[in-house]
Write a protein that holds these residues in place. Structure first.
Motif, PDB file in Angstrom:
ATOM      1  N   GLY A 531     -26.285   0.068  89.778  1.00 28.12           N
ATOM      2  CA  GLY A 531     -25.805   1.174  88.953  1.00 28.12           C
ATOM      3  C   GLY A 531     -25.930   0.883  87.473  1.00 28.12           C
ATOM      4  N   ASP A 532     -25.330   1.737  86.675  1.00 31.45           N
ATOM      5  CA  ASP A 532     -25.419   1.602  85.217  1.00 31.45           C
ATOM      6  C   ASP A 532     -24.767   0.319  84.722  1.00 31.45           C
ATOM      7  N   THR A 533     -23.766  -0.174  85.442  1.00 26.59           N
ATOM      8  CA  THR A 533     -23.052  -1.370  84.994  1.00 26.59           C
ATOM      9  C   THR A 533     -23.589  -2.653  85.634  1.00 26.59           C
ATOM     10  N   SER A 534     -24.615  -2.534  86.467  1.00 27.29           N
ATOM     11  CA  SER A 534     -25.183  -3.724  87.098  1.00 27.29           C
ATOM     12  C   SER A 534     -25.912  -4.566  86.061  1.00 27.29           C
ATOM     13  N   PRO A 535     -25.932  -5.882  86.251  1.00 32.14           N
ATOM     14  CA  PRO A 535     -26.638  -6.738  85.290  1.00 32.14           C
ATOM     15  C   PRO A 535     -28.116  -6.389  85.198  1.00 32.14           C
TER      16      PRO A 535
END
Length: 554
Positions: A531-535
């Motif tokens: 997702g958007d917050t994945s590294p």
């Protein structure tokens, strides 16, 4: 005034030879203006249109005319004209190739990348067929020869007119003066300078790009040599994965746009969600993140080398340096640690020398030795589902030494048609079950008439490749299986859009909880969909992260 045969009596008749000569001279002037300006038009981000695109005086044409007017002998004049034609045609060819590279792979073309032209032609053959691709190649060669001849003829024609007529000399002198004045005021940004040197600029840019690529070689050499794992004993490599069958599966063109692109992401995320559910039922867990690829739109081998070696390989020159070195690749590390190593590249139809000389794979599987008897699917000679079924049947059945493999899933390779369809796992056989499928898809020439159609077929091809992988995981009963699945690069701009990132998804899938526990500090997102917050890691960071996570010491 009396007329005879439709011509007014007493009016001076213009000889047809004079009219023809005037037309030929006008055509020669147009050729000397338009063709040398064309490299500059191709160098633009977007091709200019309208008459304003041709408002310029090419210095290349001025120089050749001045030389031809001065040169007193016929043979040297022809040689000069021929060299002029070759130079401008070469500049136009370089600009065209560079424009094509930027559109297809999002990177400029350097002269050191010449070997990639063969790979590009191979894709053309697989997409259009050998006959049509051959016709296009013949047409290109014919166009190059014609352009050279036309430019040489035009230069001689106009030079002859200048030599014979005082008006011609005045026009040439005036054009030269205008060019010089425009060149002088250009740095002052006074209007749009008329002084053009597009052909010279095209050749100069190609040389400069090549110098930049070659100038990076010392830095790359230092990166290759700076390897914290080079001296690690074999018995201390990858101990956390001992007894596991490890597969690195590259899904061709599986980029971030597949999960976020308008009109594309719905089908792909649906397949991933279904995959999460089916894998959970089989006892698998997954974690996902993003990697930034060194390439875009193509040149997959650059991404493969970057992931395997931990050295950034954005160009063919960098790749050549890496595979000519003794850098420790993941394949070699697994091989030293006791795994049986396999490369499975179904799009290859000839021996891959680098697979032996650099990666040191124990087995090389390709289109020639996997027993496939079905139809070809464009560039993807063999459907991904067959590739995975053959691999499972020949490499994972019965008692066996743990295997490490890189498998390249090519069904999602451009031009994304004809499409394969999933079939029952136990019916795959020798692949002849796929015989009716290619006829069910439109041709590449039909699909590529509309960008939205291209995007739709791209999304469907990724869905098929991922579906093939999940079919493999559901049907292979191997509690020690670990799969790392990722994209190699984003698809071309026609799908990804202008200015798209180089990010690709990556997931690690395993049944053994200890495998994912060893990657806890990676902070990857649960499931198959980042997702958007994945590294977001650079792709060259993965090798060291993997070796660190599963080896007791760096």
């Amino acid at each position: 005034m009396p007329r005879r045969n439709g011509v007014a009596m007493g009016a001076p008749a213009v000889p047809s030879s004079r009219r023809g000569g005037a037309v030929a001279t006008a055509g020669a002037i147009v050729a000397l203006v338009v063709l040398p300006l064309a490299p500059g038009l191709l160098a633009s981000e977007r091709l200019p249109t309208g008459p304003a695109a041709l408002l310029g005086i090419p210095v290349e044409s001025l120089l050749i005319l001045l030389l031809l007017v001065i040169a007193p002998w016929r043979i040297p004049r022809r040689v000069l004209a021929g060299l002029f034609g070759l130079f401008v045609t070469g500049a136009l060819l370089l600009a065209g190739i560079d424009h094509g590279f930027r559109a297809a792979v999002g990177a400029p073309f350097a002269l050191s990348d010449w070997s990639q032209l063969g790979a590009a032609y191979g894709v053309l053959v697989d997409s259009l067929g050998a006959f049509l691709a051959g016709l296009l190649l013949v047409a290109l060669i014919g166009g190059i020869l014609a352009c050279t001849v036309v430019l040489a003829w035009a230069a001689l024609r106009v030079a002859d007119v200048v030599c014979r007529r005082a008006a011609g000399r005045i026009v040439l002198a005036a054009a030269t003066a205008v060019w010089l004045v425009s060149a002088l005021v250009a740095p002052l940004r006074v209007g749009d300078p008329i002084a053009a040197a597009a052909s010279i600029g095209s050749v100069g840019s190609a040389v400069a790009r090549t110098e930049t690529v070659l100038g990076a070689q010392p830095t790359i050499a230092r990166e290759i040599a700076r390897d914290p794992f080079a001296g690690v004993p074999a018995d201390r490599l990858l101990t956390g994965l001992r007894g596991k069958d490890v597969i690195i599966a590259f899904v061709e063109s599986y980029g971030r746009v597949a999960l976020e692109g308008d009109g594309i992401e719905g089908g792909v995320t649906g397949v991933l969600q279904a995959g999460d559910a089916s894998l959970a039922a089989e006892g698998y867990s997954a974690r996902s993140a993003w990697l930034t690829s060194p390439t875009f739109g193509g040149l997959s081998w650059l991404a493969h080398a970057t992931l395997q070696t931990g050295v950034w390989a954005p160009t063919q020159s960098a790749y050549n340096q890496i595979v000519a070195s003794n850098r420790l690749s993941l394949a070699l590390a697994f091989g030293r640690a006791g795994w049986r190593t396999v490369s499975d590249v179904p799009s290859d139809n000839q021996r891959w020398g680098v697979g032996r000389s650099f990666y040191h794979y124990g087995s090389l599987l390709d289109a020639t030795n996997v027993g496939y008897r079905g139809p070809a699917f464009g560039y993807a000679l063999i459907p991904d589902q067959y590739t995975l079924k053959h691999f499972a049947d020949t490499q994972l059945t019965g008692p066996h030494t743990p295997v490490m493999a890189e498998i390249d899933l090519a069904s999602s390779h451009t031009p994304w048609t004809p499409l394969s369809q999933l079939v029952p796992w136990d019916k795959i056989g020798d692949g002849s079950i796929y015989d009716p499928q290619p006829a069910l898809s439109p041709s590449a020439t039909t699909v590529w008439q509309n960008p939205q159609t291209v995007q739709r077929f791209y999304g469907q091809s990724v869905q098929y490749s991922l579906g093939s992988l999940f079919s493999f995981l559901q049907n292979v009963d191997d509690p020690n299986l670990v799969v790392i699945v990722l994209g190699d690069h984003q698809p071309a701009e026609i799908v990804s859009g202008s200015g798209a990132s180089h990010d690709v998804p990556i997931s690690i899938i395993a049944r053994d909880p200890a495998v994912l526990a060893a990657t806890t500090d990676w902070n990857w997102s649960p499931g198959l969909q980042p997702g958007d917050t994945s590294p977001v890691w650079p792709m060259d960071a993965f090798r060291d992260r993997l070796l660190t996570a599963f080896s007791p010491t760096p």
